[in-house]
Design an enzyme around this catalytic site. Structure first.
Site, PDB file in Angstrom:
ATOM      1  N   LYS A  36      -3.642   3.702  -0.044  1.00 36.57           N
ATOM      2  CA  LYS A  36      -5.108   3.773  -0.042  1.00 36.57           C
ATOM      3  C   LYS A  36      -5.637   4.418   1.231  1.00 36.57           C
ATOM      4  CE  LYS A  36      -5.624  -0.486  -2.713  1.00 36.57           C
ATOM      5  NZ  LYS A  36      -6.163  -0.142  -4.029  1.00 36.57           N
TER       6      LYS A  36
ATOM      7  N   ASP B 109      -7.690  -9.537   3.747  1.00 40.32           N
ATOM      8  CA  ASP B 109      -7.287  -8.410   2.924  1.00 40.32           C
ATOM      9  C   ASP B 109      -8.074  -7.191   3.420  1.00 40.32           C
ATOM     10  OD1 ASP B 109      -6.970  -6.487   1.001  1.00 40.32           O
ATOM     11  OD2 ASP B 109      -7.439  -7.800  -0.697  1.00 40.32           O
TER      12      ASP B 109
ATOM     13  N   GLN C  75      -9.481  -2.338   1.696  1.00 41.72           N
ATOM     14  CA  GLN C  75     -10.616  -1.433   1.505  1.00 41.72           C
ATOM     15  C   GLN C  75     -11.369  -1.184   2.806  1.00 41.72           C
ATOM     16  OE1 GLN C  75     -11.068   0.260  -1.204  1.00 41.72           O
ATOM     17  NE2 GLN C  75      -9.843  -0.874  -2.684  1.00 41.72           N
TER      18      GLN C  75
ATOM     19  N   HIS D 269      -9.912  -9.511  -4.933  1.00 36.25           N
ATOM     20  CA  HIS D 269      -8.970  -8.790  -5.780  1.00 36.25           C
ATOM     21  C   HIS D 269      -7.931  -9.831  -6.215  1.00 36.25           C
ATOM     22  CE1 HIS D 269      -5.579  -6.102  -6.705  1.00 36.25           C
ATOM     23  NE2 HIS D 269      -6.432  -5.111  -6.761  1.00 36.25           N
TER      24      HIS D 269
ATOM     25  N   CYS E 290      -9.278  -5.349 -11.124  1.00 36.12           N
ATOM     26  CA  CYS E 290      -8.496  -6.508 -10.656  1.00 36.12           C
ATOM     27  C   CYS E 290      -9.390  -7.561 -10.004  1.00 36.12           C
ATOM     28  CB  CYS E 290      -7.383  -6.102  -9.692  1.00 36.12           C
ATOM     29  SG  CYS E 290      -6.201  -4.956 -10.404  1.00 36.12           S
TER      30      CYS E 290
HETATM   31  N1  PMP Z   1      -6.837  -5.970  -2.266  1.00 37.01           N
HETATM   32  C1  PMP Z   1      -7.801  -5.084  -2.509  1.00 37.01           C
HETATM   33  C2  PMP Z   1      -9.188  -5.353  -2.002  1.00 37.01           C
HETATM   34  C3  PMP Z   1      -7.516  -3.928  -3.229  1.00 37.01           C
HETATM   35  O1  PMP Z   1      -8.492  -3.045  -3.468  1.00 37.01           O
HETATM   36  C4  PMP Z   1      -6.196  -3.710  -3.683  1.00 37.01           C
HETATM   37  C5  PMP Z   1      -5.844  -2.478  -4.499  1.00 37.01           C
HETATM   38  N2  PMP Z   1      -6.750  -2.209  -5.553  1.00 37.01           N
HETATM   39  C6  PMP Z   1      -5.223  -4.659  -3.395  1.00 37.01           C
HETATM   40  C7  PMP Z   1      -5.575  -5.773  -2.683  1.00 37.01           C
HETATM   41  C8  PMP Z   1      -3.807  -4.497  -3.830  1.00 37.01           C
HETATM   42  O2  PMP Z   1      -3.227  -3.414  -3.212  1.00 37.01           O
HETATM   43  P1  PMP Z   1      -1.820  -2.861  -3.712  1.00 37.01           P
HETATM   44  O3  PMP Z   1      -1.948  -2.674  -5.191  1.00 37.01           O
HETATM   45  O4  PMP Z   1      -1.670  -1.565  -3.005  1.00 37.01           O
HETATM   46  O5  PMP Z   1      -0.793  -3.854  -3.346  1.00 37.01           O
END
Ligand code: PMP
Length: 438
Positions: free
Chosen positions: A249, A223, A226, A146, A389
Site C-alpha cells: 500500500k 493499524d 492507511q 478493517h 473488509c
Molecule cells: N488494515 C487496513 C486499515 C487496511 O486498509 C488493510 C488493507 N485493506 C489491512 C489492514 C490489511 O492489509 P493487508 O491485506 O496488506 O494485510
C-alpha cells in the site's frame, strides 16, 4: 515544504502510462494497493539479477552481500517511521503483523511458549506474564476496524476469556472519544485502533486514545496501513506500543510489511511462529529464542521484498511526507467538494474540519456500488467497491457496500476531475433521478 510535482511523480510509475478500456488510466484504488515506481521495480530486479541469496546464513560472498542489503533495508524502513532497526519486524503484511501480535499475546496468556521456549517453563512466566490475559480482561477496538484488526482480537478473546468491546463512531464518522474515555479503564489490557480507517479516511485522534490507554496501563496496537503511505509518521514519538503497515500500500512490493514495537514490549513478547532463523540453541526437547526482531521472523526471510520496500520508503522520503500529505489533502478536498455537489451521493465520514487522507467512500442513491464501479471502469477509472473488509462499519451506516476512491502521491487534479465528471453521470445512466445533494 516544496510542493509535490504530480506530473513528474506520475511519470515514475510505468503502469500509470497504460490505457484501460481505451482510456487514460485514472487509478483511484491506492487504498487497496498502490502502484510501484520504477525505482522499486528496479531495486527488486537488481537484487534478484545480481545478488540473490539467503540471508543470515551461509558464508559465501553473495549471502554476505544479501545480508547487508537486507539489514540496510530494515534500517531504511524503520527510519521511515522514526524507529530503530531492532524495532522493526518484517511480516508479510499488516494482517500478518496483527495476527502475530494477537497470537503472541495468546501465547503469553496460556504460557504455551515463553520467550525462552523451555519446556519446563511453559506457563505465563517471567517477562511475558506482563501480557497475559485472563477471563474478564478487556480488549478495546473501534467500530471502524478493517477485519484484519478485528477478527484476530475476537479469536484472542475467545481463547483467553477476555471480553471484546468497541468504541462507537458518531454519525459523521469521527470516533466517540467520550465513549472511549468511559470504556477504557481498569480492565482494559489492549486498545487496538486504526490510525486512519480505510473507509472513512479520517485521521483518528490517536494521541488521545494512546493517552487513555496509557492511563489504564493497556497495550496499544495501531493499524497504520492507511496512514504510513500518506503522512509523516514518528511512531516512537506517538508513544504507541505496537503498529503495523503493509508494503504494497506504500509503493512497495506484495508479501512484505512491518510490525513496529517499542523495544521493551518486543523484548517481552513471546514468538508467534517458530522454526529456523529465530533461535540460538535447539535441543530435541527445547529451544532458546533470539532477541527481537529475529524472534518474530521464523523461516527464510522475504529479502527481495524488503529491499523493494526500502526503495519505496526512500522514494517517498525523496518526495517528502509533508509534501505528500499536503498534495493528497488538496486532492481529497477537490474530490469531497465535487462529490458533495452531485445529487444522490452520500459521503461516509464527511466530518466538518476533520483531518483526512485522500480517500472517500460513498453511496450512490439507487445504484448498486458494483454497478457504479463497472460504469467507472468502462471509462478507465479504477475504484474499489464492496464493504472494503469493514462490514460492521457499513452496517452501522445502514449499508452493505460503497464505492471508494483513494489517492496516492501520483494522482493529479485531472484524475479527480475525470472521476467527478464520470460520477455525475452514474445515476442518469442507470435511470435514477431526483435526490438531493448531501
Ligand atoms: N488494515 C487496513 C486499515 C487496511 O486498509 C488493510 C488493507 N485493506 C489491512 C489492514 C490489511 O492489509 P493487508 O491485506 O496488506 O494485510
Amino acid at each position: 515544504v516544496p510542493a509535490l510535482d504530480a506530473a513528474t511523480v506520475r511519470a515514475d510509475f510505468p503502469l500509470l502510462g497504460e490505457e484501460v478500456n481505451g482510456h487514460r488510466l485514472v487509478y483511484l484504488d491506492s487504498g487497496a494497493t498502490s502502484q510501484k515506481p520504477q525505482a522499486v521495480i528496479d531495486a527488486e530486479v537488481d537484487f534478484l539479477t545480481h545478488t540473490n541469496s539467503a540471508v543470515h546464513r551461509g558464508a559465501h560472498t553473495l549471502a554476505a552481500e544479501s545480508t547487508v542489503l537486507f539489514e540496510d533495508a530494515r534500517e531504511a524502513v524503520a527510519g521511515f517511521v522514526g524507529a530503530e532497526p531492532e524495532q522493526l519486524v518484517w511480516t508479510s503484511g499488516a494482517t500478518a503483523g496483527l495476527n502475530l501480535v494477537a497470537y503472541s499475546l495468546g501465547n503469553a496468556s496460556v504460557g504455551r511458549v515463553s520467550i525462552h521456549g523451555s519446556a519446563a517453563t511453559r506457563q505465563p512466566v517471567g517477562a511475558s506474564a506482563r501480557f497475559a490475559l485472563k477471563p474478564g480482561d478487556e480488549i478495546v477496538v473501534t467500530e471502524a476496524e478493517h477485519h484484519a484488526n478485528l477478527i484476530p482480537w475476537q479469536e484472542l478473546a475467545a481463547r483467553t476469556g477476555a471480553v471484546l468491546r468497541h468504541i462507537p463512531v458518531h454519525d459523521d464518522g469521527t470516533l466517540d472519544l467520550a465513549a472511549a474515555a468511559s470504556l477504557i479503564g481498569d480492565r482494559t489490557r489492549v486498545v487496538a485502533f486504526p490510525h486512519v480507517s480505510n473507509v472513512l479516511g479520517i485521521v483518528n485522534p490517536v494521541a488521545e486514545l494512546i493517552g487513555l490507554a496509557r492511563d489504564a496501563g493497556a497495550l496499544t496496537v495501531m493499524d497504520a496501513c492507511q496512514s504510513a503511505p500518506h503522512l509523516p509518521l514518528d511512531l516512537p514519538a506517538l508513544g504507541v506500543h505496537l503498529a503495523v503497515f503493509s508494503g504494497h500500500k506504500m509503493l512497495g512490493p506484495y508479501g512484505i510489511g512491518g510490525l513496529y514495537g517499542r523495544a521493551d514490549v518486543l523484548e517481552d513478547l513471546p514468538p508467534f511462529l517458530t522454526g529456523g532463523s529465530m533461535i540460538t540453541t535447539v535441543t530435541l526437547d527445547e529451544a532458546d529464542y533470539l532477541p527481537p526482531p529475529q524472534r518474530f521472523e521464523a523461516g527464510t526471510q522475504p529479502v527481495s521484498q524488503a529491499i523493494g520496500l526500502a526503495a519505496a520508503a526512500r522514494y517517498l522520503e525523496g518526495i517528502g511526507m509533508e509534501a505528500a500529505h499536503a498534495h493528497e489533502v488538496a486532492l481529497e478536498r477537490r474530490m469531497g467538494e465535487g462529490l458533495r455537489s452531485i445529487p444522490g451521493i452520500r459521503l461516509l465520514g464527511d466530518a466538518t474540519g476533520a483531518e483526512r487522507v485522500g480517500l472517500w467512500a460513498f453511496d450512490v442513491d439507487g445504484v448498486h456500488a458494483h454497478d457504479a464501479g463497472q460504469f467507472l471502469d468502462a471509462r478507465g477509472i479504477a475504484v474499489r467497491v464492496g464493504h472494503h473488509c469493514a462490514q460492521p462499519l457499513h452496517r452501522r451506516f445502514g449499508l452493505t457496500a460503497t464505492v471508494r476512491a483513494s489517492t496516492s502521491v501520483y494522482n493529479t487534479p485531472e484524475d479527480v476531475d475525470i472521476f467527478l465528471d464520470a460520477v455525475s453521470g452514474i445515476r442518469s445512466f442507470f435511470g435514477v433521478s431526483g435526490g438531493t445533494t448531501a
